[in-house]
Design an enzyme around this catalytic site. Structure first.
Site, PDB file in Angstrom:
ATOM      1  N   TYR A 129      73.934  49.623  29.384  1.00  0.00           N
ATOM      2  CA  TYR A 129      74.569  48.418  28.829  1.00  0.00           C
ATOM      3  C   TYR A 129      75.820  48.126  29.669  1.00  0.00           C
ATOM      4  O   TYR A 129      76.825  48.817  29.569  1.00  0.00           O
ATOM      5  CB  TYR A 129      74.913  48.684  27.364  1.00  0.00           C
ATOM      6  N   LYS A 149      70.874  46.018  30.055  1.00  0.00           N
ATOM      7  CA  LYS A 149      71.338  44.705  29.625  1.00  0.00           C
ATOM      8  C   LYS A 149      72.546  44.371  30.455  1.00  0.00           C
ATOM      9  O   LYS A 149      73.512  45.143  30.482  1.00  0.00           O
ATOM     10  CB  LYS A 149      71.713  44.706  28.139  1.00  0.00           C
ATOM     11  N   ILE A 192      68.506  39.645  25.949  1.00  0.00           N
ATOM     12  CA  ILE A 192      69.133  40.216  24.744  1.00  0.00           C
ATOM     13  C   ILE A 192      70.401  39.400  24.562  1.00  0.00           C
ATOM     14  O   ILE A 192      71.348  39.556  25.328  1.00  0.00           O
ATOM     15  CB  ILE A 192      69.481  41.707  24.918  1.00  0.00           C
TER      16      ILE A 192
END
Lengths: 305, 305
Positions: free
Chosen positions: A142, A172, A213
């Protein structure tokens, strides 16, 4: 690389977390909202930034995961956020996600000490992976340096996917820096790269993005899901344009309070306006303008459908 | 304002946290080190930045506090760090500190969301204070924007000490920005301002600083304590000069691994070199140079005295 990647591109919502007036978690409303998101075609990136995950206690997160599973929300549609500053807590939460059969985990780097070296970050992820010790762990990195102060570099990705090719399966990219997203997509074919905005689909899908996302997947999950299905057909452009308008409206506001306010209105439950400090709830000075802009854009969340 | 302020200026050490080879906490070594720090004249700011507090699980911190109390380390010499991103966890840890009779708490703001507004930060501190609900809570704010990304402004201090004059009693200023420390000292007479370096004592004490809470108090607690006692006498200048030399040596190295390495050598326990990720342990490329510089400065930690 994983089941997720073998499917067509997916949208995951960092599901908002509803609170009661005393700021305890409203589990029932959370389960209902997650069920609605899934019904709209979205997967659940519960405990993301927009879930106020870092404002939740570890034990609240583990309890919520268990409640979701008990309520029959499919674990294979979930990639919970499990990265925490304290390694033992990150391990415990990642372990809980794997035990429940979650499709993956979206795992922040530790975000207190900065700068953090790639050696230190590699050790953090390696220790989580070794401690959990399961082939079922599919870990998504992330990258959100504006909040963590700790970027996930391409050099770190390279080291991690070399060491753990079956476990470290994607990222992400919430940096908002398209050049970075593009570089990750080009450098790591087969690695699942999720941009953090549906406004980027038209640029990211041709390069093999795994979907998105996105914060605003909380309010327009179905339109994003339809756009992903329509990719490569003439319908895509109109859906992409619609998504960008709505995304643009939210992006100009305090994102989490704005999303919660719109959910509160759509579900007829003012409790959704509660946020935990340091966030501040939607304020009349901008919330009415937000609703007016959304009306002008003919936005309809379609809640209850 | 508090008992602490009524005493002469104090030094607190953000006590280093020792780990075993598997990175579990070595409680025995921690208790022994805390006992040594107290014997040298330092108070214990356990769970500070240099304690790797944010790399410790909440339950590890609560257990360590209880172990310290059981071991007879005086709670009135402790101001544990209790600020955490998740409000319920910050409340739980603050409550534990108060229950054990700690002299105060050193309470970080939530450090994930940035920028954080003063309204949001006020709400965070107010909720901790209201939830703990004890006159015995003496809360010290913790300004360390290079790690939190969330500064404690003078405007926020003003609001907090107006609302909670008997509870919000001081601040540690780790910004390294002397103008900021000076402004706090001048604007809030009676409010306990602790600079984060003993090198600043000569500037801070004339303005009424409450002492210092310094990383390097882990390795030169006694010299700092003696300097504070010598303030206003001719001996002070020589002690201040000595403190600055040692501080300067550590400040040019990765602070926490450097401190742990020196403690490992002084106590003859190589286990002290362990750090949790994302930190990386002392490395031969610089650790030998550190030891040589300290020898040249005739530094002696005096461990075991």
């Amino acid at each position: 690389m994983t089941d997720i990647a073998q499917r067509s591109p997916q949208v995951f919502a960092p599901a908002l977390t509803p609170f009661n007036a005393d700021l305890s978690v409203n589990s029932e409303a959370f389960i209902g909202f997650c069920r609605w998101l899934v019904s709209q075609g979205a997967g659940l990136a519960v405990f993301g930034t927009n879930s106020e995950a870092n404002s939740l206690a570890l034990e609240e997160k583990i309890a919520l995961l268990e409640r979701l599973a008990e309520a029959g929300i499919p674990a294979d549609r979930m990639i919970p956020g499990t990265g925490l500053c304290a390694l033992p807590e990150a391990i415990a939460l990642t372990r809980a996600a794997v035990a429940l059969g979650c499709a993956g985990t979206l795992t922040l780097p530790p975000f207190y000490f900065k700068p953090a070296s790639d050696d230190g970050l590699f050790a953090y992820y390696a220790q989580i992976i070794e401690a959990v010790g399961s082939d079922r762990l599919k870990l998504y990195l992330y990258h959100i340096p504006q909040f963590t102060g700790v970027p996930i570099t391409c050099a770190l990705i390279e080291r991690l996917i070399t060491a753990y090719p079956k476990t470290v399966v994607g990222i992400k990219d919430s940096s908002g820096n398209w050049e970075n997203t593009e570089r990750m997509l080009r450098e790591f074919p087969g690695f699942e790269v999720y941009p953090a905005s549906e406004a980027l689909l038209e640029k990211a899908l041709p390069l093999g993005a795994a979907g998105c996302i996105s914060a605003t997947a909380n309010v327009q999950p179905n339109t994003i899901a339809r756009a992903l299905k329509a990719w490569g057909t003439p319908e895509f452009d109109a859906l992409q344009a619609e998504l960008k308008v709505v995304r643009g409206i939210f992006q100009a506001k305090p994102m989490i309070p704005a999303l919660k306010h719109v959910v509160a209105k759509a579900f007829g439950d003012a409790g959704w306006d509660h946020v935990r400090p340091p966030l501040v709830a939607a304020d009349a000075s901008w919330a009415e303008g937000l609703m007016a802009e959304l009306r002008d854009a003919r936005f309809d969340m379609g809640a209850g459908q």
